[in-house]
Design a protein around this motif. Structure first.
Motif, PDB file in Angstrom:
ATOM      1  N   SER A   1       2.777   2.880   5.948  1.00  0.00           N
ATOM      2  CA  SER A   1       1.873   3.537   5.003  1.00  0.00           C
ATOM      3  C   SER A   1       1.167   4.697   5.690  1.00  0.00           C
ATOM      4  CB  SER A   1       0.749   2.583   4.574  1.00  0.00           C
ATOM      5  OG  SER A   1       1.028   2.003   3.376  1.00  0.00           O
ATOM      6  N   PRO A   2       1.113   5.860   5.033  1.00  0.00           N
ATOM      7  CA  PRO A   2       0.273   6.921   5.582  1.00  0.00           C
ATOM      8  C   PRO A   2      -1.196   6.511   5.483  1.00  0.00           C
ATOM      9  CG  PRO A   2       1.518   7.700   3.653  1.00  0.00           C
ATOM     10  CD  PRO A   2       1.785   6.235   3.792  1.00  0.00           C
ATOM     11  N   CYS A   3      -2.044   7.100   6.317  1.00  0.00           N
ATOM     12  CA  CYS A   3      -3.436   6.649   6.398  1.00  0.00           C
ATOM     13  C   CYS A   3      -4.407   7.822   6.353  1.00  0.00           C
ATOM     14  CB  CYS A   3      -3.603   5.883   7.719  1.00  0.00           C
ATOM     15  SG  CYS A   3      -5.230   5.181   7.966  1.00  0.00           S
ATOM     16  N   VAL A   4      -5.533   7.609   5.692  1.00  0.00           N
ATOM     17  CA  VAL A   4      -6.653   8.563   5.718  1.00  0.00           C
ATOM     18  C   VAL A   4      -7.791   7.869   6.452  1.00  0.00           C
ATOM     19  CG1 VAL A   4      -8.351   9.809   4.326  1.00  0.00           C
ATOM     20  CG2 VAL A   4      -5.968   9.618   3.529  1.00  0.00           C
TER      21      VAL A   4
ATOM     22  N   ASN B   1       1.332  13.057  14.885  1.00  0.00           N
ATOM     23  CA  ASN B   1       2.678  12.877  14.331  1.00  0.00           C
ATOM     24  C   ASN B   1       2.698  12.762  12.803  1.00  0.00           C
ATOM     25  OD1 ASN B   1       4.598  12.688  16.709  1.00  0.00           O
ATOM     26  ND2 ASN B   1       2.987  11.285  17.324  1.00  0.00           N
ATOM     27  N   GLY B   2       1.584  13.101  12.167  1.00  0.00           N
ATOM     28  CA  GLY B   2       1.562  13.187  10.708  1.00  0.00           C
ATOM     29  C   GLY B   2       1.442  11.871   9.960  1.00  0.00           C
ATOM     30  N   PHE B   3       1.048  10.781  10.667  1.00  0.00           N
ATOM     31  CA  PHE B   3       0.900   9.490   9.991  1.00  0.00           C
ATOM     32  C   PHE B   3      -0.517   9.293   9.450  1.00  0.00           C
ATOM     33  CE2 PHE B   3       4.039   8.821  13.411  1.00  0.00           C
ATOM     34  CZ  PHE B   3       5.145   8.547  12.615  1.00  0.00           C
ATOM     35  N   ASN B   4      -1.443  10.076   9.959  1.00  0.00           N
ATOM     36  CA  ASN B   4      -2.854   9.831   9.695  1.00  0.00           C
ATOM     37  C   ASN B   4      -3.580  11.172   9.545  1.00  0.00           C
ATOM     38  OD1 ASN B   4      -5.549   8.961   9.818  1.00  0.00           O
ATOM     39  ND2 ASN B   4      -5.160   7.475  11.429  1.00  0.00           N
TER      40      ASN B   4
ATOM     41  N   SER C   1       0.820  -1.218   0.000  1.00  0.00           N
ATOM     42  CA  SER C   1       0.000   0.000   0.000  1.00  0.00           C
ATOM     43  C   SER C   1       0.848   1.259   0.000  1.00  0.00           C
ATOM     44  CB  SER C   1      -0.877   0.043   1.253  1.00  0.00           C
ATOM     45  OG  SER C   1      -1.747  -1.030   1.241  1.00  0.00           O
ATOM     46  N   LYS C   2       0.448   2.200  -0.865  1.00  0.00           N
ATOM     47  CA  LYS C   2       1.080   3.512  -0.844  1.00  0.00           C
ATOM     48  C   LYS C   2       0.338   4.387   0.147  1.00  0.00           C
ATOM     49  CE  LYS C   2       3.027   6.698  -4.255  1.00  0.00           C
ATOM     50  NZ  LYS C   2       4.129   7.028  -3.374  1.00  0.00           N
ATOM     51  N   VAL C   3      -0.943   4.087   0.299  1.00  0.00           N
ATOM     52  CA  VAL C   3      -1.760   4.790   1.283  1.00  0.00           C
ATOM     53  C   VAL C   3      -2.915   3.860   1.689  1.00  0.00           C
ATOM     54  CG1 VAL C   3      -3.138   5.976  -0.470  1.00  0.00           C
ATOM     55  CG2 VAL C   3      -2.938   7.000   1.737  1.00  0.00           C
ATOM     56  N   VAL C   4      -3.376   4.018   2.929  1.00  0.00           N
ATOM     57  CA  VAL C   4      -4.502   3.226   3.432  1.00  0.00           C
ATOM     58  C   VAL C   4      -5.650   4.187   3.709  1.00  0.00           C
ATOM     59  CG1 VAL C   4      -5.297   1.859   5.418  1.00  0.00           C
ATOM     60  CG2 VAL C   4      -3.030   1.430   4.439  1.00  0.00           C
TER      61      VAL C   4
ATOM     62  N   GLN D   1     -13.197  15.995   0.988  1.00  0.00           N
ATOM     63  CA  GLN D   1     -12.180  15.906   2.061  1.00  0.00           C
ATOM     64  C   GLN D   1     -11.369  14.619   1.961  1.00  0.00           C
ATOM     65  OE1 GLN D   1     -12.940  16.725   6.206  1.00  0.00           O
ATOM     66  NE2 GLN D   1     -14.617  18.084   5.653  1.00  0.00           N
ATOM     67  N   ILE D   2     -12.028  13.537   1.592  1.00  0.00           N
ATOM     68  CA  ILE D   2     -11.295  12.260   1.451  1.00  0.00           C
ATOM     69  C   ILE D   2     -10.275  12.374   0.323  1.00  0.00           C
ATOM     70  CG2 ILE D   2     -11.511   9.802   0.863  1.00  0.00           C
ATOM     71  CD1 ILE D   2     -14.321   9.888   2.210  1.00  0.00           C
ATOM     72  N   ILE D   3     -10.705  12.954  -0.805  1.00  0.00           N
ATOM     73  CA  ILE D   3      -9.793  13.090  -1.950  1.00  0.00           C
ATOM     74  C   ILE D   3      -8.630  14.025  -1.592  1.00  0.00           C
ATOM     75  CG2 ILE D   3      -9.608  13.953  -4.335  1.00  0.00           C
ATOM     76  CD1 ILE D   3     -12.621  12.985  -4.628  1.00  0.00           C
ATOM     77  N   ALA D   4      -8.946  15.141  -0.912  1.00  0.00           N
ATOM     78  CA  ALA D   4      -7.885  16.098  -0.532  1.00  0.00           C
ATOM     79  C   ALA D   4      -6.886  15.425   0.421  1.00  0.00           C
ATOM     80  CB  ALA D   4      -8.501  17.334   0.123  1.00  0.00           C
ATOM     81  N   ALA D   5      -7.416  14.658   1.387  1.00  0.00           N
ATOM     82  CA  ALA D   5      -6.522  13.988   2.354  1.00  0.00           C
ATOM     83  C   ALA D   5      -5.662  12.942   1.639  1.00  0.00           C
ATOM     84  CB  ALA D   5      -7.347  13.342   3.463  1.00  0.00           C
ATOM     85  N   PHE D   6      -6.281  12.227   0.699  1.00  0.00           N
ATOM     86  CA  PHE D   6      -5.521  11.232  -0.080  1.00  0.00           C
ATOM     87  C   PHE D   6      -4.367  11.920  -0.821  1.00  0.00           C
ATOM     88  CE2 PHE D   6      -4.887   9.589  -4.394  1.00  0.00           C
ATOM     89  CZ  PHE D   6      -4.384   8.314  -4.102  1.00  0.00           C
ATOM     90  N   ASN D   7      -4.689  13.057  -1.496  1.00  0.00           N
ATOM     91  CA  ASN D   7      -3.666  13.767  -2.267  1.00  0.00           C
ATOM     92  C   ASN D   7      -2.523  14.239  -1.375  1.00  0.00           C
ATOM     93  OD1 ASN D   7      -4.819  13.424  -4.765  1.00  0.00           O
ATOM     94  ND2 ASN D   7      -6.142  15.231  -4.543  1.00  0.00           N
ATOM     95  N   GLN D   8      -2.869  14.616  -0.156  1.00  0.00           N
ATOM     96  CA  GLN D   8      -1.828  15.082   0.764  1.00  0.00           C
ATOM     97  C   GLN D   8      -1.000  13.906   1.301  1.00  0.00           C
ATOM     98  OE1 GLN D   8      -3.252  18.129   3.391  1.00  0.00           O
ATOM     99  NE2 GLN D   8      -1.618  17.727   4.873  1.00  0.00           N
ATOM    100  N   MET D   9      -1.692  12.818   1.691  1.00  0.00           N
ATOM    101  CA  MET D   9      -0.980  11.709   2.352  1.00  0.00           C
ATOM    102  C   MET D   9      -0.133  10.892   1.373  1.00  0.00           C
ATOM    103  SD  MET D   9      -1.415  12.323   5.360  1.00  0.00           S
ATOM    104  CE  MET D   9      -1.047  11.096   6.580  1.00  0.00           C
ATOM    105  N   ILE D  10      -0.505  10.902   0.122  1.00  0.00           N
ATOM    106  CA  ILE D  10       0.229  10.095  -0.852  1.00  0.00           C
ATOM    107  C   ILE D  10       1.680  10.575  -0.964  1.00  0.00           C
ATOM    108  CG2 ILE D  10      -0.393  11.409  -2.952  1.00  0.00           C
ATOM    109  CD1 ILE D  10      -0.954   7.962  -3.333  1.00  0.00           C
ATOM    110  N   ASP D  11       1.889  11.870  -0.677  1.00  0.00           N
ATOM    111  CA  ASP D  11       3.256  12.409  -0.748  1.00  0.00           C
ATOM    112  C   ASP D  11       3.908  12.527   0.623  1.00  0.00           C
ATOM    113  OD1 ASP D  11       3.290  12.717  -3.499  1.00  0.00           O
ATOM    114  OD2 ASP D  11       2.149  14.588  -3.379  1.00  0.00           O
TER     115      ASP D  11
END
Ligand code: UD1
Length: 357
Positions: free
Chosen positions: A292-295, A309-312, A273-276, A321-331
């Motif tokens: 993996s970063p998480c939303v 701590n920026g993991f979630n 997983s690149k993101v969860v 909001q889900i899409i925005a969080a995904f875009n942020q966490m993927i990087d």
């Protein structure tokens, strides 16, 4: 020391697997497992007992698919009978499900000590059945095994310094399970091959009542995941509850739904997983364990240290909001080496406390 361990739902099998192994290493502890039957499909239950080599339940109560009152009530009645016949010194319960509160209440009323693994967690949302279960279970537990400092602080704020019970900071048994079972994944898991997963994925789970029982929220989540799937393959092992409701609402997921998977397969998916994206409590931590970063598709989380701590990121059940969080966490690339959950020693800590009771 005779222990009666009450489990019933999928995440409890994972937690019990870790602790049972540690208990087994201590002489003089006898553990009997009661499966309430809350989760009963073989891919929600049996597979965990088999592949994680959890001792076979001594009793299976086969209580499931009922409303909260009937389910909890019947469990209470049956567990009480078992406590009377087996006479354990302690009843061990896990997490926040109906099986948890039923086991704790049955024991407490019979003056048998209660040990609660994963004590002190709070979402501060009393509309969640899990929040009600965990607050009530903590209050009647004799030994509260807390996974995090946050959990300890929650109990302090609720006045537990003045309550006659023992609060222990033990670490999180789920990390013990993750570390131990990860070594067998390559050999045991076929999920990547079976589903032709050769590149990074977004791993998704959805099962919380607050999402599945609210068509607006579920619809928004499915829309967001359809959108995300165009960028990164979304793979979602789906809880039977969610599948039934999606079918009823005629929601059309354009991402990949698969049947619920066992623990080895889940780890294999996490490693890819690149993101969860999830509304599960346990998976938020497992994302962290496997870097993996998480939303989180809920309005709050019990695992606040992951957010701090920026993991979630908490995204609620709003598509944008889900899409925005995904875009942020993927990087995102936070430091996954941080020790938040005890680095695999929690079961050992809990087992030695139990042994000294
Ligand atoms: C329960 C817990 C939740 C935990 C989750 C883990 C409560 C209140 N909730 O939610 O805290 O995070 O387990 O998955 O205890 N079903 C099947 N097959 C199964 C299991 C369930 O078809 O193997 C169906 C049931 O018939 C029911 C629905 O799924 O219709 C919900 O099951 P239930 O046990 O009530 O709660 P979970 O959603 O699994």
């Amino acid at each position: 020391m005779k222990l009666l361990t009450v489990v019933g739902a999928r995440p409890q099998f994972v937690k019990a697997a870790a602790l049972s192994r540690a208990l087994d290493r201590i002489e003089g502890i006898e553990e009997l497992i009661v499966h309430t039957g809350q989760h009963f499909d073989s891919n929600m239950s049996e597979v965990f007992f088999e592949e994680m080599q959890i001792p076979k339940p001594a009793f299976n109560l086969a209580i499931n698919s009922l409303g909260h009152g009937a389910m909890t009530g019947r469990m209470l009645e049956e567990i009480e009978k078992l406590i009377l016949s087996e006479k354990p010194n302690m009843v061990l319960v896990y997490g926040d499900t109906n099986s948890t509160i039923a086991g704790a209440l049955a024991a407490k009323k019979l003056h048998v000590a209660v040990g609660h693994v994963e004590a002190g967690l709070r979402s501060f949302n009393m509309a969640m059945p899990e929040e009600v279960n965990r607050i009530l279970t903590d209050r009647i537990s004799d030994h509260l095994f807390c996974p995090t400092d946050t959990a300890i602080n929650n109990l302090k704020k609720e006045g537990y310094d003045n309550i006659d019970c023992h609060v222990h900071r033990t670490g999180d048994v789920m990390q013990d399970a993750a570390i131990y079972y990860a070594q067998f994944v390559e050999e045991k898991s076929h999920v990547l091959k079976d589903n032709n997963i050769t590149e990074d994925i977004a791993l998704v789970t959805i099962h919380r009542a607050e999402n599945t029982d609210d068509p607006k929220r579920l619809n928004a989540i499915v829309n967001a995941l359809n959108h995300i799937h165009k960028k990164l393959r979304v793979v979602c092992p789906l809880h039977p509850r969610t599948r039934k409701i999606m079918d009823k609402l005629k929601l059309i997921p354009e991402f990949d739904l698969i049947d619920p998977v066992g623990y080895f397969d889940m780890i294999a998916l996490l490693q890819r997983s690149k993101v969860v994206l999830t509304d599960s409590g346990g998976l938020q931590k497992e994302a962290f364990f496997f870097n993996s970063p998480c939303v989180t598709m809920r309005d709050q989380t019990e695992w606040v240290e992951l957010v701090e701590n920026g993991f979630n990121m908490i995204a609620g059940a709003d598509s944008d909001q889900i899409i925005a969080a995904f875009n942020q966490m993927i990087d995102a690339s936070p430091d996954f080496s941080l020790d938040l959950y005890g680095k695999g020693k929690a079961s050992e800590n809990i087992a030695s406390i139990i042994a000294s009771c």
